[in-house]
Design an enzyme around this catalytic site. Structure first.
Site, PDB file in Angstrom:
ATOM      1  N   LYS A 151       0.690  -1.267   0.137  1.00  0.00           N
ATOM      2  CA  LYS A 151       0.146   0.024   0.074  1.00  0.00           C
ATOM      3  C   LYS A 151       0.863   1.183  -0.106  1.00  0.00           C
ATOM      4  O   LYS A 151       1.877   1.374   0.671  1.00  0.00           O
ATOM      5  CB  LYS A 151      -0.971   0.055   1.129  1.00  0.00           C
ATOM      6  CG  LYS A 151      -1.865   1.050   1.193  1.00  0.00           C
ATOM      7  CD  LYS A 151      -2.695   0.882   2.583  1.00  0.00           C
ATOM      8  CE  LYS A 151      -3.985   2.091   2.476  1.00  0.00           C
ATOM      9  NZ  LYS A 151      -4.842   1.770   3.891  1.00  0.00           N
ATOM     10  N   SER A 179      -9.759   1.461   3.262  1.00  0.00           N
ATOM     11  CA  SER A 179      -8.703   2.416   2.133  1.00  0.00           C
ATOM     12  C   SER A 179      -7.675   1.434   1.320  1.00  0.00           C
ATOM     13  O   SER A 179      -7.202   2.065   0.704  1.00  0.00           O
ATOM     14  CB  SER A 179      -8.220   3.412   3.080  1.00  0.00           C
ATOM     15  OG  SER A 179      -7.240   2.766   3.923  1.00  0.00           O
ATOM     16  N   SER A 217      -9.377  -0.768   7.338  1.00  0.00           N
ATOM     17  CA  SER A 217      -9.071  -0.624   6.105  1.00  0.00           C
ATOM     18  C   SER A 217      -8.447  -2.028   5.434  1.00  0.00           C
ATOM     19  O   SER A 217      -8.114  -1.939   3.989  1.00  0.00           O
ATOM     20  CB  SER A 217      -8.090   0.357   6.040  1.00  0.00           C
ATOM     21  OG  SER A 217      -8.940   1.638   5.977  1.00  0.00           O
TER      22      SER A 217
HETATM   23  N1  GLN Z   1     -12.836   3.973   7.342  1.00  0.00           N
HETATM   24  C1  GLN Z   1     -11.962   3.989   8.263  1.00  0.00           C
HETATM   25  C2  GLN Z   1     -11.685   5.358   8.431  1.00  0.00           C
HETATM   26  O1  GLN Z   1     -11.863   6.079   7.439  1.00  0.00           O
HETATM   27  C3  GLN Z   1     -10.734   3.242   7.902  1.00  0.00           C
HETATM   28  C4  GLN Z   1      -9.386   3.751   8.134  1.00  0.00           C
HETATM   29  C5  GLN Z   1      -8.337   2.652   7.887  1.00  0.00           C
HETATM   30  O2  GLN Z   1      -8.441   1.762   8.635  1.00  0.00           O
HETATM   31  N2  GLN Z   1      -7.156   3.183   7.502  1.00  0.00           N
HETATM   32  O3  GLN Z   1     -11.246   6.003   9.332  1.00  0.00           O
END
Ligand code: GLN
Length: 521
Positions: free
Chosen positions: A76, A166, A190
């Site tokens: 990532k 994400s 994420s």
């Molecule tokens: N959807 C969560 C957020 O936006 C997930 C974030 C993550 O795990 N990086 O905070």
């Protein structure tokens, strides 16, 4: 070869059925054929071929470093990679090239794994769709699967579905067979969210088991590197390599000494599976509900004890997560001031103007919104009411889990997401921040409490898209969690569902047609 698991291809490399260079070229070709998915921000073609050649020499001499030698992997784009752009999907870091590797990346490279590239994501890992980065949205490979196109009557040009996020690029990279393993990050879900939506295994390890050094922080007290693979056994191999104390991350703990391979014959008759009643959340789709109870029945009929449990503070978890997330974001993002890293605005009539315009130009409105909320929560007059209170709630949530696990429950079985993957156009119609909040409902409690959790693909929905369920375990019992995940994986046979559905083939063929027909994302 591309359809094998990491373990399978590792054996093929060792038996000489394919060479690391051939394998690397196949993956590079596959990346080109699936470009329309927009899974990669940077493809490290030259480097990967060089690394593959080095691996080839080792294998020829009969001295592979270990099971990852020669294995293509993706990372990532929020993990620092030496001399390779690390953008966080943001204008702020569009041209940033770190001078060092994140510890987890270095560990994979030290094992001879071959880096294929950096994957697409929501800006600074804030989001649940991979729709919110400057490099454009990631398309879910299943958008082109026969099962989805026939069962939902969708058109691949306009009705493609999101990858989740994400870490959507990492999940799509593994699901579209361009890498055998990908690193994601998991702060609120994420890694598990896109893992579930793309039909791959996604592990969020215990907080502190893997080093965060070089992972550009979102929420330091919750961030963990996530592992995305095609099987639980593969995740265990990677976990065994990545875990352990790192002098560069003071929150890491020594790894519980354990072999990398999972036991073949894990006996679920000895375990107790808890079904938390608070996870019957509003908005849960019928498909997921049905799979949740089917899998609970599978455990029960195999002799496991399945019982309903209560985690009473669950409904407060999402708010607690967001207060703490925004507060840490506000503090973390302060480093992006146009002086040291990344973007600097041309508008520099005064220092203050330069700061303001740099941050305005460099961050999207999701990031700016969280910085603003976080600073509000941290104001002197609000600090007790928001930040301190959220910390207290955090303790209550962690205590809920502790109570349940110490009452003899080995693992919790829950949904990973509310529904299967949404169509892009539908997802983006709604305010992504609200949507994000809803999507994290089942995943963020494990981050709040620091517990290991894994999403396992269990079936296809009535629309022909993957559904994942989540297993949550006690801290540092990641390996046992993966053993249970492996048992489940064998019972539900998702891999054969997906193969017999011919989706891998169709993802390939339709994907190519799609790329030729349109100018991609
Ligand atoms: N959807 C969560 C957020 O936006 C997930 C974030 C993550 O795990 N990086 O905070």
């Amino acid at each position: 070869m591309l359809g094998l698991t990491l373990k399978g291809v590792s054996l093929a490399l060792r038996e000489g059925r394919i060479s690391p260079t051939e394998l690397c070229r196949k993956c590079l070709n596959r990346i080109k054929k699936t470009q329309h998915l927009n899974a990669y921000i940077t493809v490290t073609e030259e480097l990967s071929l060089k690394q593959a050649e080095q691996s080839e020499t080792r294998l020829r001499q009969g001295v592979p470093i270990g099971p990852l030698d020669g294995i293509p992997f993706a990372v990532k784009d929020n993990f620092s990679t030496r001399n390779i752009k690390t953008t966080c999907g943001s204008r702020m870091l569009k041209d940033y090239t770190p001078p060092y590797n994140a510890t987890v990346v270095q560990k994979l490279l030290d094992q001879g794994a071959v880096l294929m590239g950096k994957t697409n994501m929501d800006e600074f890992a804030m989001g649940s769709g991979s729709t919110d980065g400057i490099f454009g949205p990631v398309r879910n490979p299943w958008s082109y699967a026969t099962s989805y196109l026939t069962q939902s009557g969708a058109s691949p040009d306009s009705d493609w579905v999101i990858s989740g996020g994400s870490s959507g690029g990492s999940a799509a990279a593994v699901a579209s067979l361009t890498s055998y393993l990908a690193l994601g990050s998991d702060t609120g879900g994420s890694t598990r969210n896109p893992g579930a939506l793309c039909g791959v295994v996604a592990l969020k390890p215990t907080y502190g088991l893997l080093s965060r050094h070089g992972l550009i922080p979102l929420v330091n007290s919750m961030d963990v590197p996530g592992i995305i693979t095609r099987s639980a056994a593969d995740a265990a191999i990677v976990l065994g390599i990545l875990q352990g104390f790192d002098v560069k991350d003071s929150t890491t703990v020594p790894s519980p000494s354990s072999p990398q391979e999972l036991p073949e014959d894990f006996d679920v008759r000895n375990i107790c599976v808890g079904i938390p009643k608070e996870y019957h959340a509003p908005g849960l789709s019928q498909d997921i509900l049905a799979q949740w109870s089917r899998v609970a029945d599978l455990f029960e009929s195999a002799g496991a004890r399945v019982k309903q449990v209560s985690l009473p503070h669950t409904p407060y978890s999402i708010v607690c997560y967001h207060v703490l997330c925004c507060a840490e974001v506000a503090s973390n993002m302060a480093r992006f001031d146009g002086l040291e890293y990344g973007h600097r605005s041309e508008m520099n009539s005064s220092t203050e103007v330069m700061y303001t315009s740099t941050r305005h130009e460099g961050f999207n409105d999701v990031v700016r919104g969280r910085i603003l909320s976080g600073n509000y929560f941290l104001l002197k007059q609000n600090y007790q009411h928001y930040f301190v209170k959220a910390q207290k709630v955090r303790r209550l949530i962690a205590d809920d889990f502790r109570r349940v696990f110490s009452s003899g429950v080995d693992v919790l079985l829950t949904p990973t997401t509310l529904a299967d993957a949404a169509r892009y156009h539908h997802f983006t119609q709604e305010d992504n921040r609200t949507r994000s909040t809803q999507e994290d409902v089942f995943t963020q409690p494990a981050n709040v409490a620091g517990l290991p959790a894994v999403s396992v693909p269990v079936s296809l929905s009535t629309r022909g898209l993957p559904i994942g369920l989540q297993l949550i375990g006690p801290a540092l019992e990641d390996r046992k969690l993966l053993s249970i995940a492996q048992w489940l994986e064998e019972r539900v046979g998702f891999q054969s569902i997906s193969d017999s559905d011919d989706s891998q083939q169709s993802r390939n063929v339709t994907g190519r047609t799609q790329r030729e027909q349109t100018s991609a994302v």
